[in-house]
Design a protein around this motif. Structure first.
Motif, short mmCIF file in Angstrom:
data_model
loop_
_atom_site.label_atom_id
_atom_site.label_comp_id
_atom_site.label_asym_id
_atom_site.label_seq_id
_atom_site.Cartn_x
_atom_site.Cartn_y
_atom_site.Cartn_z
N ARG A 51 2.68 10.37 -5.49
CA ARG A 51 2.42 10.34 -4.06
C ARG A 51 3.76 10.30 -3.27
O ARG A 51 3.83 11.40 -2.25
CB ARG A 51 1.56 9.16 -3.59
CG ARG A 51 1.12 9.23 -2.12
CD ARG A 51 -0.11 8.29 -1.87
NE ARG A 51 -0.27 8.27 -0.39
CZ ARG A 51 -1.45 7.56 -0.01
NH1 ARG A 51 -2.11 6.85 -0.98
NH2 ARG A 51 -1.88 7.58 1.28
N ILE A 52 4.57 9.74 -3.56
CA ILE A 52 6.02 9.61 -2.99
C ILE A 52 6.60 11.00 -2.89
O ILE A 52 7.11 11.85 -2.13
CB ILE A 52 6.87 8.59 -3.42
CG1 ILE A 52 6.49 7.26 -3.21
CG2 ILE A 52 8.36 8.92 -2.98
CD1 ILE A 52 7.31 6.06 -3.76
N ASP A 82 5.49 6.12 4.16
CA ASP A 82 6.08 6.05 5.58
C ASP A 82 7.68 5.54 5.62
O ASP A 82 8.55 6.14 6.21
CB ASP A 82 5.17 5.41 6.33
CG ASP A 82 3.82 5.90 6.66
OD1 ASP A 82 3.80 7.17 6.47
OD2 ASP A 82 2.96 5.32 7.32
N ARG A 83 7.89 4.53 4.92
CA ARG A 83 9.13 3.95 4.69
C ARG A 83 10.17 4.82 4.23
O ARG A 83 11.28 5.04 4.69
CB ARG A 83 9.02 2.57 3.90
CG ARG A 83 10.54 2.02 3.76
CD ARG A 83 10.48 1.20 4.79
NE ARG A 83 12.03 0.45 4.54
CZ ARG A 83 13.16 0.27 5.27
NH1 ARG A 83 13.11 0.79 6.31
NH2 ARG A 83 14.16 -0.75 4.72
N ILE A 84 9.72 5.37 3.03
CA ILE A 84 10.75 6.28 2.46
C ILE A 84 10.97 7.63 3.50
O ILE A 84 12.18 7.89 3.43
CB ILE A 84 10.16 6.73 1.09
CG1 ILE A 84 10.09 5.42 0.10
CG2 ILE A 84 11.01 7.86 0.52
CD1 ILE A 84 9.49 5.83 -1.16
N ALA A 85 10.01 8.18 4.00
CA ALA A 85 10.21 9.17 5.04
C ALA A 85 11.02 8.96 6.01
O ALA A 85 11.95 9.85 6.22
CB ALA A 85 8.81 9.61 5.53
N MET A 86 10.91 7.65 6.46
CA MET A 86 11.79 7.30 7.71
C MET A 86 13.32 7.16 7.12
O MET A 86 14.22 7.64 7.68
CB MET A 86 11.47 6.03 8.24
CG MET A 86 12.33 5.38 9.46
SD MET A 86 13.67 4.57 8.89
CE MET A 86 12.98 2.86 8.03
N LEU A 87 13.58 6.52 5.92
CA LEU A 87 14.89 6.74 5.48
C LEU A 87 15.26 8.09 5.00
O LEU A 87 16.80 8.11 5.28
CB LEU A 87 14.73 5.76 4.13
CG LEU A 87 14.60 4.24 4.21
CD1 LEU A 87 14.10 3.43 2.89
CD2 LEU A 87 15.78 3.55 4.88
N VAL A 88 14.50 8.70 4.54
CA VAL A 88 14.99 10.21 4.09
C VAL A 88 15.47 10.76 5.83
O VAL A 88 16.55 11.52 5.75
CB VAL A 88 13.96 10.99 3.50
CG1 VAL A 88 14.49 12.40 3.36
CG2 VAL A 88 13.89 10.44 2.07
N ASP A 89 14.48 10.76 6.83
CA ASP A 89 15.04 11.32 7.88
C ASP A 89 16.40 10.75 8.57
O ASP A 89 16.87 11.33 9.32
CB ASP A 89 13.87 11.14 8.85
CG ASP A 89 12.64 11.75 8.80
OD1 ASP A 89 12.70 12.87 7.78
OD2 ASP A 89 11.58 11.54 9.20
N PRO A 101 0.73 -1.00 -0.07
CA PRO A 101 0.15 0.30 0.04
C PRO A 101 0.56 1.28 -0.05
O PRO A 101 1.92 1.29 0.68
CB PRO A 101 -0.81 -0.17 1.27
CG PRO A 101 -0.92 -1.57 1.44
CD PRO A 101 0.36 -2.13 1.14
N ALA A 102 0.24 2.35 -0.74
CA ALA A 102 1.31 3.49 -0.86
C ALA A 102 1.71 4.15 0.41
O ALA A 102 2.32 4.74 0.71
CB ALA A 102 0.27 4.41 -1.67
#
Length: 397
Positions: free
Chosen positions: A188-189, A149-156, A143-144
């Motif tokens: 969306r990302i 959420d996963r990408i946001a965590m990795l960027v953080d 699910p998008a």
């Protein structure tokens, strides 16, 4: 006395790399080597067995656990290897209980400048040469919201580039509510993670590139100007016998449209040499595709008959002919890449610096070597001062 840190050996695709990082957290603080196997060719299976034997030599007291596609397709043969402690199938390899735990911790890619994020797994197609659906199962999408959420965590956590991965990436979405497309996911990302500097896509099925994805790839600067296409062949009859869903003309037309909209885009492609029934004229069509599609990153395979696939029952091309044709494809792709790299001399490129700090990749995925190190994981402006046949040479500004 503390145990040695676990080791995860990842073979094959970028999806395996993404999954290996999750596995690494699940086996933390254990004297364990996990071999995440690949089955795309017979050579990949041989490499898996060699990695298992090497792991036992290097870590004689460790548990050796084998997972991935090769181990899922033929678990008995891997379980029978004296070096192997146990086999874990693909469909349970990301479950904490498969490794004796109860919960998975969020992971970052400590050993990589870029992070790999799974958005899709499995494949519903039935290409006659491919055994991977037997190892990965039916297509299913993440699910998008979970992807964002996963990408946001990795960027953080400091990652400046993320690569979206999947077995059949462009089949993303029809199993989810509302049937979103890959283009909608990418949009969306980009909207919800505005601090993501660079988004890269792994291998795409050219016939499934939806209009929104095409528009984003050609018009959004945060999406890297580098596409890797699953073309496989340049002859229509061979494509039909492979049960591919595109023609040669469609491949050429797609690349022409891409380059018309984003002229600097770099094209990579998977190509198979010596598919069953391929004659010299058919091979010539595939060889010519390297120029016709301006392929600068050729991922070339000599055809590998896989037991249980329809192509393995077709009239085979002699192994020495397959090897010779693969070598000719590689040589043609290497010549084109060398000329492309030479054209970059004198430009300034944004380079993602990779460990140990003296190398990195441009947005177009050209490798750059640096005379002095920079901070791994950073993006530096680099003046390109030279080129070899395989990489660029530059100085960070």
């Amino acid at each position: 006395m503390s145990l040695p840190e676990p080791e995860v050996v990842s073979l094959g695709c970028r999806l395996n790399i993404a999954e290996s990082e999750t596995i690494r957290t699940l086996v933390a603080h254990r004297d364990t080597v996990v071999v995440n196997s690949c089955a795309v060719t017979n050579e990949a299976v041989k490499q898996t067995r060699a990695a298992i034997r090497r792991a036992r030599r290097d870590r004689p007291g460790a548990q050796i656990v084998v997972t991935g596609c090769a181990a899922t397709i033929d678990p008995a043969s891997f379980a029978a290897m004296p070096e192997v402690t146990r086999v874990v199938a693909n469909d349970v390899k990301l479950r904490p209980e498969s490794w004796g735990g109860t919960a998975a911790a969020p992971t970052v890619f400590a050993g990589h400048a870029r992070a790999f994020v799974e958005v899709q797994n499995g494949c519903d197609h039935s290409c006659t040469f491919c055994i991977i659906p037997q190892g990965r199962g039916a297509s299913r999408s993440i699910p998008a919201g979970a992807v964002v959420d996963r990408i946001a965590m990795l960027v953080d956590a400091g990652h400046r580039e993320v690569v979206l991965t999947g077995v059949d990436l462009t089949s993303y979405g029809p199993d989810l509510p509302g049937a979103p497309t890959l283009g909608m996911l990418v949009e969306r990302i980009l909207r919800h993670v505005p601090t993501l500097r660079r988004l890269r896509l792994s291998s795409l099925d050219s016939v499934e590139i939806d209009p929104r994805l095409f528009e984003i790839v050609t018009g959004e600067p945060r999406v890297m100007p580098h596409l890797h296409l699953s073309l496989q062949a340049g002859n229509d009859l061979i494509l039909k016998r492979m049960k591919r869903r595109h023609s040669r003309a469609q491949s050429v037309a797609l690349v022409e449209r891409l380059k018309s909209s984003r002229p600097d885009i770099a094209i990579g492609a998977d190509l198979i040499a010596g598919f069953p029934t391929e004659d010299d004229a058919m091979f010539a069509d595939t060889l010519a595709l390297i120029a016709d599609c301006d392929i600068v990153y050729g991922h070339i395979f000599p055809y590998s008959p896989r037991t249980g696939t329809p192509a393995a029952r077709m009239p085979q091309v002699a192994p020495e002919v397959r090897r010779d044709r693969a070598a000719r494809l590689r040589a043609a792709a290497a010549t084109r890449k060398a000329a492309w790299l030479a054209n970059a001399v004198g430009t300034v490129q944004d380079v993602l610096i990779e460990r140990p700090g003296d190398r990195g990749h441009t947005a177009h995925f050209a490798e750059v070597r640096l005379p002095s190190p920079s901070e791994p994981g950073s993006i530096r402006r680099v003046a390109i001062t030279g080129a070899t046949d395989t990489h660029l040479i530059g100085t960070a500004e």
